[in-house]
Design a protein around this motif. Structure first.
Motif, PDB file in Angstrom:
ATOM      1  N   ASP A 283       0.826  -1.208   0.000  1.00 42.99           N
ATOM      2  CA  ASP A 283       0.000   0.000   0.000  1.00 42.99           C
ATOM      3  C   ASP A 283       0.862   1.261   0.000  1.00 42.99           C
ATOM      4  OD1 ASP A 283      -2.307  -1.488  -0.032  1.00 42.99           O
ATOM      5  OD2 ASP A 283      -2.923  -0.995   2.021  1.00 42.99           O
ATOM      6  N   ILE A 284       1.967   1.246   0.732  1.00 40.73           N
ATOM      7  CA  ILE A 284       2.884   2.395   0.752  1.00 40.73           C
ATOM      8  C   ILE A 284       3.473   2.608  -0.636  1.00 40.73           C
ATOM      9  CG2 ILE A 284       5.123   3.215   1.604  1.00 40.73           C
ATOM     10  CD1 ILE A 284       4.363   1.885   4.328  1.00 40.73           C
ATOM     11  N   GLU A 285       3.942   1.528  -1.257  1.00 40.17           N
ATOM     12  CA  GLU A 285       4.533   1.615  -2.593  1.00 40.17           C
ATOM     13  C   GLU A 285       3.534   2.141  -3.617  1.00 40.17           C
ATOM     14  OE1 GLU A 285       6.150  -2.196  -3.627  1.00 40.17           O
ATOM     15  OE2 GLU A 285       7.489  -2.211  -1.889  1.00 40.17           O
ATOM     16  N   GLN A 286       2.255   1.822  -3.430  1.00 40.47           N
ATOM     17  CA  GLN A 286       1.214   2.238  -4.367  1.00 40.47           C
ATOM     18  C   GLN A 286       0.638   3.610  -4.031  1.00 40.47           C
ATOM     19  OE1 GLN A 286      -1.543  -1.059  -4.278  1.00 40.47           O
ATOM     20  NE2 GLN A 286      -0.255  -2.299  -5.608  1.00 40.47           N
ATOM     21  N   GLY A 287       1.206   4.287  -3.019  1.00 37.51           N
ATOM     22  CA  GLY A 287       0.760   5.629  -2.679  1.00 37.51           C
ATOM     23  C   GLY A 287      -0.524   5.688  -1.880  1.00 37.51           C
ATOM     24  N   GLY A 288      -0.839   4.630  -1.145  1.00 33.99           N
ATOM     25  CA  GLY A 288      -2.075   4.571  -0.389  1.00 33.99           C
ATOM     26  C   GLY A 288      -2.043   5.255   0.967  1.00 33.99           C
ATOM     27  N   PHE A 289      -0.871   5.754   1.370  1.00 35.70           N
ATOM     28  CA  PHE A 289      -0.744   6.380   2.684  1.00 35.70           C
ATOM     29  C   PHE A 289      -0.430   7.866   2.547  1.00 35.70           C
ATOM     30  CE2 PHE A 289      -0.555   2.071   4.003  1.00 35.70           C
ATOM     31  CZ  PHE A 289      -0.948   2.063   5.328  1.00 35.70           C
ATOM     32  N   LEU A 290      -1.115   8.677   3.323  1.00 38.83           N
ATOM     33  CA  LEU A 290      -0.852  10.106   3.405  1.00 38.83           C
ATOM     34  C   LEU A 290       0.512  10.337   4.044  1.00 38.83           C
ATOM     35  CD1 LEU A 290      -1.790  13.108   3.356  1.00 38.83           C
ATOM     36  CD2 LEU A 290      -2.733  12.708   5.622  1.00 38.83           C
ATOM     37  N   GLU A 291       0.803   9.545   5.079  1.00 39.86           N
ATOM     38  CA  GLU A 291       2.095   9.599   5.764  1.00 39.86           C
ATOM     39  C   GLU A 291       2.377   8.216   6.312  1.00 39.86           C
ATOM     40  OE1 GLU A 291       2.637   9.331   9.290  1.00 39.86           O
ATOM     41  OE2 GLU A 291       0.537   8.938   9.692  1.00 39.86           O
TER      42      GLU A 291
END
Length: 72
Positions: A18-26
């Motif tokens: 999810d981080i790699e796919q840009g799913g996290f604001l921070e």
């Protein structure tokens, strides 16, 4: 409220994806653990008519994209 209930727990590999796919604001690390705020969580708050206030650590690896949230 139980403090643990305030957190969404997920498998590390799922979170890394999810981080790699840009799913996290921070997101960041605390010891051996990952943590972060998902864009979807912030969107749900905004769509409910409420304001989302975040208290971010200055050392957090941020990927804040205002345009992403403005389309919520």
């Amino acid at each position: 409220m139980d403090e643990a209930a305030a957190y969404l727990h997920m498998e590390r590999d799922e979170m890394e994806t999810d981080i790699e796919q840009g799913g996290f604001l921070e997101h960041g690390h605390h010891g051996e653990h990952l943590y972060g705020t998902k864009f979807d969580s912030v969107r749900r708050v905004i769509q409910s008519g409420k304001m989302c206030v975040l208290d971010l650590e200055p050392t957090v690896s941020t990927s804040v994209d205002d345009n992403e949230l403005l389309t919520a």
